[in-house]
Motif scaffolding. Structure first.
Motif, PDB file in Angstrom:
ATOM      1  N   PRO A  69      47.184  27.569 -70.163  1.00  0.00           N
ATOM      2  CA  PRO A  69      47.048  26.501 -71.556  1.00  0.00           C
ATOM      3  C   PRO A  69      48.637  26.143 -71.690  1.00  0.00           C
ATOM      4  CG  PRO A  69      47.398  29.101 -71.816  1.00  0.00           C
ATOM      5  CD  PRO A  69      47.092  28.381 -70.582  1.00  0.00           C
ATOM      6  N   ILE A 102      51.833  24.366 -74.166  1.00  0.00           N
ATOM      7  CA  ILE A 102      52.852  24.011 -75.862  1.00  0.00           C
ATOM      8  C   ILE A 102      53.754  23.619 -75.750  1.00  0.00           C
ATOM      9  CG2 ILE A 102      53.505  25.174 -77.934  1.00  0.00           C
ATOM     10  CD1 ILE A 102      52.335  27.701 -77.088  1.00  0.00           C
ATOM     11  N   VAL A 122      55.272  20.449 -82.527  1.00  0.00           N
ATOM     12  CA  VAL A 122      53.594  20.488 -81.624  1.00  0.00           C
ATOM     13  C   VAL A 122      53.346  19.449 -81.288  1.00  0.00           C
ATOM     14  CG1 VAL A 122      51.832  21.863 -80.727  1.00  0.00           C
ATOM     15  CG2 VAL A 122      53.947  23.893 -82.125  1.00  0.00           C
ATOM     16  N   GLN A 181      51.725  16.484 -78.795  1.00  0.00           N
ATOM     17  CA  GLN A 181      51.429  16.120 -77.112  1.00  0.00           C
ATOM     18  C   GLN A 181      51.563  14.544 -76.858  1.00  0.00           C
ATOM     19  OE1 GLN A 181      49.254  17.467 -74.287  1.00  0.00           O
ATOM     20  NE2 GLN A 181      50.028  19.058 -75.167  1.00  0.00           N
ATOM     21  N   ALA A 187      50.570  18.161 -84.203  1.00  0.00           N
ATOM     22  CA  ALA A 187      50.351  19.068 -84.559  1.00  0.00           C
ATOM     23  C   ALA A 187      50.808  19.918 -86.252  1.00  0.00           C
ATOM     24  CB  ALA A 187      50.195  20.899 -83.909  1.00  0.00           C
ATOM     25  N   GLN A 239      49.955  23.102 -86.989  1.00  0.00           N
ATOM     26  CA  GLN A 239      50.589  24.532 -86.901  1.00  0.00           C
ATOM     27  C   GLN A 239      51.521  24.255 -85.779  1.00  0.00           C
ATOM     28  OE1 GLN A 239      48.708  26.921 -88.280  1.00  0.00           O
ATOM     29  NE2 GLN A 239      46.685  25.945 -88.582  1.00  0.00           N
ATOM     30  N   ALA A 264      53.936  26.409 -82.831  1.00  0.00           N
ATOM     31  CA  ALA A 264      53.953  27.484 -81.869  1.00  0.00           C
ATOM     32  C   ALA A 264      53.555  28.585 -81.338  1.00  0.00           C
ATOM     33  CB  ALA A 264      55.022  27.170 -81.078  1.00  0.00           C
ATOM     34  N   TYR A 321      49.660  28.623 -81.939  1.00  0.00           N
ATOM     35  CA  TYR A 321      49.014  27.755 -80.558  1.00  0.00           C
ATOM     36  C   TYR A 321      49.325  29.161 -79.484  1.00  0.00           C
ATOM     37  CZ  TYR A 321      47.904  23.384 -81.819  1.00  0.00           C
ATOM     38  OH  TYR A 321      47.615  22.450 -82.969  1.00  0.00           O
ATOM     39  N   MET A 359      46.316  31.917 -80.285  1.00  0.00           N
ATOM     40  CA  MET A 359      44.877  31.305 -80.253  1.00  0.00           C
ATOM     41  C   MET A 359      44.796  31.519 -78.409  1.00  0.00           C
ATOM     42  SD  MET A 359      43.450  27.347 -79.711  1.00  0.00           S
ATOM     43  CE  MET A 359      43.746  27.068 -81.131  1.00  0.00           C
ATOM     44  N   TYR A 360      46.070  31.211 -77.224  1.00  0.00           N
ATOM     45  CA  TYR A 360      46.063  31.427 -75.852  1.00  0.00           C
ATOM     46  C   TYR A 360      45.690  33.112 -75.839  1.00  0.00           C
ATOM     47  CZ  TYR A 360      47.057  26.477 -76.051  1.00  0.00           C
ATOM     48  OH  TYR A 360      47.481  24.942 -75.913  1.00  0.00           O
ATOM     49  N   ILE A 396      41.400  20.682 -79.393  1.00  0.00           N
ATOM     50  CA  ILE A 396      43.003  21.064 -80.652  1.00  0.00           C
ATOM     51  C   ILE A 396      44.415  19.970 -80.727  1.00  0.00           C
ATOM     52  CG2 ILE A 396      42.277  23.428 -79.788  1.00  0.00           C
ATOM     53  CD1 ILE A 396      44.422  23.888 -77.993  1.00  0.00           C
ATOM     54  N   PHE A 397      44.123  19.337 -79.260  1.00  0.00           N
ATOM     55  CA  PHE A 397      44.854  18.393 -79.421  1.00  0.00           C
ATOM     56  C   PHE A 397      45.070  17.322 -79.735  1.00  0.00           C
ATOM     57  CE2 PHE A 397      47.435  21.508 -76.672  1.00  0.00           C
ATOM     58  CZ  PHE A 397      48.274  22.197 -77.296  1.00  0.00           C
TER      59      PHE A 397
END
Length: 257
Positions: free
Chosen positions: A5, A7, A14, A16, A35, A37, A39, A42, A45-46, A242-243
């Motif tokens: 994963p 970030i 956060v 992409q 995002a 949310q 960092a 995430y 989550m991971y 999620i992105f």
């Protein structure tokens, strides 16, 4: 193949981005996703999904007005989920140990080692002395120039004289635990993987390596297995739901297995 994963943090958020679009001037990047949310969200989550070995990347230079905000996001994520993720972006022998103490499993380094267009073995040895080679990942992110792939530094803005090939990998393998390779020409574009990069890495295959760049669908992950001869892990960013993309995290994890 493992799913690794990511970030990516830019200007305190956060994101992409299209990798090759990064510019220090104006702290610019072409954005695919921003995002709501932070960092830490995430990272947790991971962790809850049992995903380890991923990376947090600080995309602002240390001269940026946003650097402290971006750094704080990264440090908060490391401290919330210690011993689960690696970190890169502005790493030197002077600050590397601090990131490990904050919870990073490894530090990821490019520019400090590939300075002035070539491998700086003095800096590389300083890093090994600072944190140990078992906590060092060398980022060989690369762009194609004429017929070869060359390592790029300074947030993928500067082309070095060092090629990504078996000779370079052999030269560096005893100084690090893993390699991370972003195929910068396709990073963030969801245009398919760089099969030539995957082949170079798969034909060598002597250390753990993570490929990032261009994954659009599950076929790309299958192709990465084929061209990388099953020796590469993969990072997927912009293509994930999620992105803002279309791929579910669960499907990607299963395809990697």
């Amino acid at each position: 193949m493992r799913f690794r994963p990511c970030i990516d943090i830019h200007n305190g958020q956060v994101k992409q981005i299209v990798g090759g679009s990064l510019a220090d001037k104006g702290d610019f990047a072409k954005e695919n996703f921003v995002a709501s949310q932070d960092a830490t969200f995430y990272a947790r989550m991971y962790k809850d999904l049992g995903l380890t070995g991923g990376h947090i990347i600080i995309l602002n230079s240390r001269d940026s007005e946003y650097y402290e905000e971006t750094l704080n996001q990264a440090m908060s994520a490391l401290k919330a989920c210690p011993d689960t993720m690696q970190i890169g972006g502005g790493i030197t022998a002077d600050n590397a140990k601090g990131f490990i103490e904050a919870g990073a499993t490894h530090v990821i380094v490019t520019s400090y080692v590939f300075s002035d267009g070539k491998i700086n073995f003095e800096n590389l040895e300083k890093l090994v002395e600072a944190v140990g080679k078992d906590k060092l990942v060398l980022d060989l992110s690369c762009k194609k120039h004429e017929d070869d792939y060359y390592i790029v530094t300074d947030r993928w803005q500067k082309l070095t004289k060092e090629k990504v090939n078996a000779d370079t990998l052999n030269m560096l393998k005893d100084y690090c635990d893993e390699f991370l390779i972003h195929a910068v020409d396709v990073e963030g574009k969801q245009s398919g993987i760089e099969t030539e990069v995957a082949e170079i890495l798969g034909n060598w295959g002597e250390k753990p390596m993570t490929y990032a760049g261009g994954v659009h669908d599950l076929t790309d992950i299958h192709n990465l297995k084929v061209f990388g001869k099953g020796k590469l892990d993969v990072t997927v960013g912009s293509a994930l739901e999620i992105f803002g993309g279309k791929l579910s995290l669960e499907d990607v994890i299963e395809e990697c297995k």
